[in-house]
Design an enzyme around this catalytic site. Structure first.
Site, PDB file in Angstrom:
ATOM      1  N   ASP A  29       0.860  -1.191   0.000  1.00  0.00           N
ATOM      2  CA  ASP A  29       0.000   0.000   0.000  1.00  0.00           C
ATOM      3  C   ASP A  29       0.895   1.240   0.000  1.00  0.00           C
ATOM      4  OD1 ASP A  29      -3.202   0.531   1.068  1.00  0.00           O
ATOM      5  OD2 ASP A  29      -1.782   2.203   1.049  1.00  0.00           O
ATOM      6  N   HIS A  98     -10.132  -5.060  -2.916  1.00  0.00           N
ATOM      7  CA  HIS A  98      -8.800  -5.288  -2.328  1.00  0.00           C
ATOM      8  C   HIS A  98      -8.953  -5.676  -0.866  1.00  0.00           C
ATOM      9  CE1 HIS A  98      -9.876  -1.049  -2.181  1.00  0.00           C
ATOM     10  NE2 HIS A  98      -9.292  -1.011  -1.001  1.00  0.00           N
TER      11      HIS A  98
HETATM   12  P1  AMP Z   1      -9.698   1.550   0.581  1.00  0.00           P
HETATM   13  O1  AMP Z   1      -9.754   2.905   1.245  1.00  0.00           O
HETATM   14  O2  AMP Z   1     -10.028   0.396   1.463  1.00  0.00           O
HETATM   15  O3  AMP Z   1     -10.481   1.565  -0.715  1.00  0.00           O
HETATM   16  O4  AMP Z   1      -8.170   1.327   0.241  1.00  0.00           O
HETATM   17  C1  AMP Z   1      -7.512   1.853  -0.855  1.00  0.00           C
HETATM   18  C2  AMP Z   1      -6.041   1.734  -0.555  1.00  0.00           C
HETATM   19  O5  AMP Z   1      -5.331   1.816  -1.763  1.00  0.00           O
HETATM   20  C3  AMP Z   1      -5.527   2.847   0.358  1.00  0.00           C
HETATM   21  O6  AMP Z   1      -4.964   2.255   1.536  1.00  0.00           O
HETATM   22  C4  AMP Z   1      -4.475   3.545  -0.510  1.00  0.00           C
HETATM   23  O7  AMP Z   1      -3.358   3.982   0.217  1.00  0.00           O
HETATM   24  C5  AMP Z   1      -4.112   2.472  -1.512  1.00  0.00           C
HETATM   25  N1  AMP Z   1      -3.613   2.954  -2.796  1.00  0.00           N
HETATM   26  C6  AMP Z   1      -4.176   3.896  -3.592  1.00  0.00           C
HETATM   27  N2  AMP Z   1      -3.446   4.059  -4.712  1.00  0.00           N
HETATM   28  C7  AMP Z   1      -2.404   3.194  -4.612  1.00  0.00           C
HETATM   29  C8  AMP Z   1      -1.280   2.880  -5.463  1.00  0.00           C
HETATM   30  N3  AMP Z   1      -1.083   3.497  -6.632  1.00  0.00           N
HETATM   31  N4  AMP Z   1      -0.402   1.951  -5.030  1.00  0.00           N
HETATM   32  C9  AMP Z   1      -0.586   1.323  -3.850  1.00  0.00           C
HETATM   33  N5  AMP Z   1      -1.619   1.564  -3.027  1.00  0.00           N
HETATM   34  C10 AMP Z   1      -2.504   2.485  -3.400  1.00  0.00           C
END
Ligand code: AMP
Ligand code: ZN
Length: 135
Positions: A29, A98
């Site tokens: 993440d 995810h």
């Molecule tokens: P959620 O809020 O459960 O939908 O989680 C989305 C997660 O994706 C968050 O913890 C973000 O930090 C992560 N995230 C968003 N963009 C990226 C990226 N490009 N690479 C890795 N993690 C990401």
């Protein structure tokens, strides 16, 4: 606009990959809740748990179990949370399913997002019946 996690699977944008097989992809993440916070996603796009076949959910968990063991071996956390968000009301911000794996350490700053307090046992039973009815 293309889904950011589909772009990661396709290699169009970079990610710190940890694991992949035919069905799932695991990567760090970008805004970790704790060091070692990683995400497991299906390679195919599903918006969230409401949209996803149970078989794909099984593939996610098949990867989650050994990945949790690897996190434990590599980082020696005191615990680990699985966390998974669906729709904006459920904290979802990226709309490609995810599963979060978040290592935990005693005294770290993370907190439960709810305050446990005893529920009404009759109401709990009625709600259970409501869910059973539509299974
Ligand atoms: P959620 O809020 O459960 O939908 O989680 C989305 C997660 O994706 C968050 O913890 C973000 O930090 C992560 N995230 C968003 N963009 C990226 C990226 N490009 N690479 C890795 N993690 C990401
Ligand atoms: Zn996607």
């Amino acid at each position: 606009m293309e889904c950011i996690f589909c772009a990661i699977v396709a290699g169009k944008i970079p990610a710190a990959k940890v694991y992949e097989n035919d069905h799932v992809f695991a990567f760090m993440d970008i805004a970790p809740a704790n060091p070692g916070h990683l995400l497991i996603i299906p390679k195919e796009h599903y918006r969230n748990i409401f949209d996803m076949p149970a078989e794909v959910g099984s593939k996610i968990m098949e990867a989650a179990v050994p990945l949790a063991a690897s996190i434990r071996e590599a980082l020696n956390p005191d615990g680990l949370n699985l966390f998974q968000s669906n729709e904006a009301a459920g904290f979802q911000t990226v709309f490609h399913f995810h599963l979060h794996l978040i290592p935990r350490w005693d005294g770290d700053p993370l907190r439960l997002p709810w305050k446990p307090s005893e529920g009404d046992i009759e109401e709990i039973g009625q709600i259970a019946a409501k869910i059973r009815e539509v299974l």
